[in-house]
Design an enzyme around this catalytic site. Structure first.
Site, PDB file in Angstrom:
ATOM      1  N   ARG A 199       0.844  -1.198   0.000  1.00  0.00           N
ATOM      2  CA  ARG A 199       0.000   0.000   0.000  1.00  0.00           C
ATOM      3  C   ARG A 199       0.882   1.252   0.000  1.00  0.00           C
ATOM      4  NH1 ARG A 199      -5.233   1.669  -0.948  1.00  0.00           N
ATOM      5  NH2 ARG A 199      -6.110   2.887   0.761  1.00  0.00           N
TER       6      ARG A 199
ATOM      7  N   THR B 292      -9.380   0.355  -9.853  1.00  0.00           N
ATOM      8  CA  THR B 292      -8.871  -0.725  -8.996  1.00  0.00           C
ATOM      9  C   THR B 292      -9.072  -2.021  -9.763  1.00  0.00           C
ATOM     10  OG1 THR B 292      -9.498   0.430  -7.000  1.00  0.00           O
ATOM     11  CG2 THR B 292      -9.016  -1.886  -6.742  1.00  0.00           C
TER      12      THR B 292
ATOM     13  N   THR C  16      -4.290  -0.793  -7.072  1.00  0.00           N
ATOM     14  CA  THR C  16      -5.088   0.346  -7.524  1.00  0.00           C
ATOM     15  C   THR C  16      -4.294   1.640  -7.590  1.00  0.00           C
ATOM     16  OG1 THR C  16      -7.189   1.508  -7.105  1.00  0.00           O
ATOM     17  CG2 THR C  16      -5.832   1.077  -5.192  1.00  0.00           C
TER      18      THR C  16
ATOM     19  N   ASN D 158      -6.422   4.177  -6.840  1.00  0.00           N
ATOM     20  CA  ASN D 158      -7.614   4.732  -6.225  1.00  0.00           C
ATOM     21  C   ASN D 158      -8.638   5.054  -7.309  1.00  0.00           C
ATOM     22  OD1 ASN D 158      -9.376   5.366  -4.234  1.00  0.00           O
ATOM     23  ND2 ASN D 158      -8.644   7.443  -3.927  1.00  0.00           N
TER      24      ASN D 158
ATOM     25  N   ASP E 278      -7.991   8.167   0.725  1.00  0.00           N
ATOM     26  CA  ASP E 278      -8.519   7.049   1.533  1.00  0.00           C
ATOM     27  C   ASP E 278      -8.305   7.288   3.030  1.00  0.00           C
ATOM     28  OD1 ASP E 278      -9.642   5.590  -0.465  1.00  0.00           O
ATOM     29  OD2 ASP E 278      -8.019   4.146  -0.668  1.00  0.00           O
TER      30      ASP E 278
ATOM     31  N   SER F 261      -7.532   0.937   3.512  1.00  0.00           N
ATOM     32  CA  SER F 261      -8.076   0.411   2.257  1.00  0.00           C
ATOM     33  C   SER F 261      -9.260  -0.498   2.527  1.00  0.00           C
ATOM     34  CB  SER F 261      -6.986  -0.380   1.543  1.00  0.00           C
ATOM     35  OG  SER F 261      -7.502  -0.998   0.394  1.00  0.00           O
ATOM     36  N   SER F 262     -10.025  -0.775   1.476  1.00  0.00           N
ATOM     37  CA  SER F 262     -11.079  -1.791   1.555  1.00  0.00           C
ATOM     38  C   SER F 262     -10.736  -3.011   0.705  1.00  0.00           C
ATOM     39  CB  SER F 262     -12.411  -1.212   1.061  1.00  0.00           C
ATOM     40  OG  SER F 262     -12.783  -0.111   1.848  1.00  0.00           O
TER      41      SER F 262
ATOM     42  N   GLY G 297     -14.036  -1.671  -6.365  1.00  0.00           N
ATOM     43  CA  GLY G 297     -15.366  -1.177  -5.988  1.00  0.00           C
ATOM     44  C   GLY G 297     -15.354  -0.233  -4.804  1.00  0.00           C
ATOM     45  N   GLY G 298     -14.184   0.289  -4.435  1.00  0.00           N
ATOM     46  CA  GLY G 298     -14.133   1.227  -3.308  1.00  0.00           C
ATOM     47  C   GLY G 298     -14.699   0.585  -2.058  1.00  0.00           C
TER      48      GLY G 298
HETATM   49  O1  DON Z   1      -8.039   1.046  -1.232  1.00  0.00           O
HETATM   50  C1  DON Z   1      -9.227   1.286  -1.389  1.00  0.00           C
HETATM   51  O2  DON Z   1     -10.096   0.809  -0.688  1.00  0.00           O
HETATM   52  C2  DON Z   1      -9.661   2.187  -2.540  1.00  0.00           C
HETATM   53  N1  DON Z   1      -8.581   3.075  -2.900  1.00  0.00           N
HETATM   54  C3  DON Z   1     -10.105   1.332  -3.680  1.00  0.00           C
HETATM   55  C4  DON Z   1     -10.627   2.127  -4.836  1.00  0.00           C
HETATM   56  C5  DON Z   1     -11.513   1.356  -5.722  1.00  0.00           C
HETATM   57  O3  DON Z   1     -11.752   0.194  -5.557  1.00  0.00           O
HETATM   58  C6  DON Z   1     -12.158   2.126  -6.813  1.00  0.00           C
HETATM   59  N2  DON Z   1     -12.870   1.269  -7.693  1.00  0.00           N
HETATM   60  N3  DON Z   1     -13.753   0.898  -8.150  1.00  0.00           N
END
Ligand code: DON
Length: 533
Positions: free
Chosen positions: A71, A343, A361, A363, A385, A414-415, A435-436
Site C-alpha cells: 500500500r 482498482t 489500484t 484509487n 482514503d 483500504s477496503s 469497488g471502493g
Molecule cells: O483502497 C481502497 O479501498 C480504494 N482506494 C479502492 C478504490 C476502488 O476500488 C475504486 N474502484 N472501483
C-alpha cells in the site's frame, strides 16, 4: 476450465501473459507479477506502477499464506489537516486531484518483493511481456476507448497524461486501433536494467519529484510489509484474507461470523429475508470500520475482538429479522458513494497448488490523472482514503476518525479484500474485486454464493449484488432482483436505491483437479485463461 493452472484478470490479454508464464514452467507468483506488470500497460485506469495494493500468496511448499502489503505510504511532510481549506473544510480537489493526493507508490517494490522472495523467474523475464505491449502497442478494446473518452476533460488537463493516452489533437483512440506507450516502455526498460531502485532512487525517481509532497527521501524510504494474514472460519471453510492496512479481511470475517448461524440457502438467494439480514450485518461492520480501523503500524486495532465469533453473536442480538434497525441518517446533501471503474483484482493458481490473490489500484480511474512527465506513469490519489476530516465522508462516502487520520509514513485505510478460501486445508476459492467501499460486501456475496448457495464460480460472480455501508443509510441494489423482493424490503423499512454495477470479481475455484475461472462481465474485456498441458 483447465487442468494445468489458471489466470483471471480484468484484461484477457494480461491473463494470457500470466498463463503463458505458467505454461513455460513459472509458478503462480511469476505469473501474477507478470500479469500485474502487463495490466499496468493494458488497463491504465487501475493497473499501475504509480499506485499500491495487496497480495496474498499461498505457498504449497510452506503450507502457509503470506500477506504482502504494498500500500502507498503518506509522505514525510504529510499532516493531519493537509486537505482542509482555510475554513477548516475538506477540500475535495486537493485531496483527490492534486499532486498532494499521491501517496508514495508501493507497486514496483511490492511486485519485486514477491517475485524475488517467492517466484522462480528473473525480474527481466516477468517484465518482458509488459515491455513488449507498451513498445509495440496493443489493440484498444471498446472499454478503454469509452472510458478514456468519458474522462477526456480531466485527463487531458494534464499535458503528460494527454500525450500518453490521447492522439495529437486530444482525440480518443477508437476501439480496434493500436495504442503504443513509449514513455511507459522506457520506464519498464529502466526497471529491467536497474531493478526497482530505478523507481525509488534512480532516473524514474528523479522525474517523480515534480512539485508534490513526495521527496527523494520518501521514495528511498518506501517499505513493503509482509504481514500475517487474517484467518476466520465459515461453516467448516477456512477464510484467509488481508489484514490492515486494509479493512477488507477484518470485516469480511466479521460479516461471515454474523451470518454463520443462519441458512441463507434456505432463505434463498435474492430473497427479501436474506438481503435484509445481509444488509443489517453490513451496517454493523461498516460502523465498526469507521471507528476502529486504521494502519496497525500507527494505531492499535482490536482485530481479535472484531473477528471474534462471540462478538458477532453479541451484534446479532440487536438485529431484527423483520425490521430495519433505524440508524441515524446522514445529513442531507451528501452524495451516494461514488464508484469509479478502477482498482483491479487478479487471481492466479498454478498446477502445484500455489495461489496468488492480488488487488491493486491508483484509487480513482487513472488515479490523480497526473502522469509524471517522460515516464508514462500515472500517479495514484490514494491519500483520499485517509479520513481528511473527522466524520466527513471521502470519495466513497466512507467516514473515519482518529484511527485513519493522516500522519507521515502511515498507510491510508483500504477496503481491498484479496481472499483465499480453503476447504480441507487446500485452496478452494480465490477472489477479490475493485469497488471502493463496496469491495468487502462484493467479496462477501460472491463467497456466500459459492459456500452457501452452491453456485458455480461463474454464476457466483455474475449474480446481482447489494451493498450497505451504514452511512449513508441506503441499501444499494444492482439490477436483476425481483420487484417482489424490493417491495418486501421497502415494507421492512429499507431505503433502496438501484445502483450501477458493483465490483468486478476475478475468481477461481479449484475442485476435483480442475481449475474453473470466472471473469466478471460487469467490466468488459476481462478474461479467464486456462492452462491445459
Ligand atoms: O483502497 C481502497 O479501498 C480504494 N482506494 C479502492 C478504490 C476502488 O476500488 C475504486 N474502484 N472501483
Amino acid at each position: 476450465i483447465g487442468t494445468g493452472g489458471m489466470g483471471v484478470s480484468q484484461r484477457k490479454i494480461a491473463s494470457e501473459v500470466g498463463a503463458e508464464i505458467l505454461r513455460q514452467g513459472g509458478n503462480a507468483v511469476d505469473a501474477a507479477v507478470a500479469t500485474g506488470l502487463a495490466l499496468a500497460v493494458v488497463l491504465p485506469r487501475a493497473g499501475n506502477l504509480g499506485g499500491g495494493g495487496f497480495m496474498l500468496f499461498y505457498s504449497k511448499e510452506l503450507k502457509k499464506t503470506i500477506a504482502i502489503d504494498y500500500r502507498e505510504m503518506a509522505p514525510l511532510q504529510a499532516s493531519r489537516d493537509m486537505f482542509l481549506d482555510e475554513k477548516g473544510n475538506y477540500d475535495r480537489r486537493k485531496a483527490q486531484f492534486s499532486l498532494l493526493s499521491a501517496g508514495v507508490p508501493g507497486t514496483v517494490a511490492g511486485l519485486y518483493y514477491a517475485l524475488n522472495k517467492y517466484g522462480t523467474l528473473s525480474w527481466g523475464e516477468v517484465l518482458d511481456p509488459a515491455i513488449k505491449l507498451a513498445e509495440e502497442g496493443f489493440v484498444v478494446p471498446h472499454d478503454l476507448s469509452s472510458v478514456l473518452n468519458n474522462y477526456k476533460k480531466r485527463l487531458t488537463a494534464n499535458k503528460a497524461t494527454a500525450k500518453a493516452y490521447y492522439k495529437a489533437n486530444k482525440e480518443t483512440y477508437s476501439a480496434g486501433e493500436v495504442i503504443k506507450l513509449p514513455d511507459l516502455a522506457w520506464s519498464l526498460k529502466e526497471l529491467k536494467k536497474v531493478g526497482p531502485d530505478a523507481f525509488y532512487k534512480g532516473k524514474i525517481a528523479e522525474m517523480e519529484l515534480n512539485g508534490g509532497l513526495i521527496t527523494a527521501k520518501d521514495l528511498a524510504n518506501y517499505k513493503v510489509k509482509e504481514r500475517l494474514p487474517l484467518q476466520g472460519t465459515f461453516k467448516g471453510y477456512e477464510i484467509v484474507s488481508m489484514p490492515p492496512s486494509s479493512s477488507g479481511g477484518v470485516h469480511l470475517i466479521q460479516m461471515l461470523n454474523m451470518l454463520e448461524p443462519f441458512s441463507l440457502k434456505e432463505m434463498g438467494f435474492g430473497s427479501a429475508k436474506s438481503i435484509h439480514l445481509m444488509s443489517e450485518v453490513m451496517k454493523r461492520a461498516y460502523a465498526d470500520r469507521s471507528k476502529y480501523l486504521g494502519d496497525t503500524d500507527f494505531v492499535s486495532v482490536p482485530l481479535k475482538g472484531l473477528t471474534d465469533k462471540e462478538y458477532a453473536k453479541a451484534l446479532l442480538k440487536e438485529i431484527s429479522l423483520k425490521k430495519v434497525t433505524p440508524f441515524k441518517s446522514i445529513s442531507n446533501g451528501n452524495p451516494l458513494p461514488y464508484e469509479s471503474p478502477d482498482t483491479t483484482h487478479f487471481s492466479v493458481m498454478d498446477d502445484e497448488g500455489n495461489v496468488v490473490s492480488n488487488t491493486y489500484t491508483l484509487n480513482f480511474s487513472y488515479g490523480s490523472g497526473i502522469v509524471i512527465p517522460g515516464t508514462g506513469i500515472l500517479m495514484n490519489n490514494e491519500m483520499d482514503d485517509f479520513s481528511s476530516k473527522k466524520g466527513v465522508p471521502n470519495a466513497y462516502g466512507l467516514v473515519g476518525y482518529e484511527a485513519n487520520e493522516i500522519e507521515a509514513e502511515k498507510r491510508p485505510l483500504s477496503s481491498m479484500t484479496p481472499t483465499i478460501v480453503f476447504k480441507n486445508k487446500e485452496p478452494y476459492l480465490i477472489l477479490g474485486s475493485p469497488g471502493g467501499s463496496r469491495i468487502i460486501t462484493t467479496v462477501l456475496q460472491v463467497a456466500l454464493n459459492v459456500l452457501e448457495h452452491n453456485m458455480s464460480v461463474k454464476q457466483a460472480v455474475v449474480s446481482p449484488r447489494i451493498h450497505h455501508q451504514w452511512l449513508p443509510d441506503v441499501l444499494l441494489m444492482e439490477e436483476g432482483f425481483s420487484p417482489d423482493t424490493v417491495t418486501l424490503l421497502e415494507e421492512m423499512g429499507h431505503t433502496i436505491r438501484s445502483s450501477r454495477t458493483m465490483g468486478s470479481v476475478q475468481a477461481i475455484i479449484y475442485k476435483d483437479k480442475y481449475f474453473y475461472g470466472a471473469a466478471d462481465p460487469r467490466r468488459p474485456s476481462s478474461g479467464a485463461v486456462a492452462v491445459n498441458p
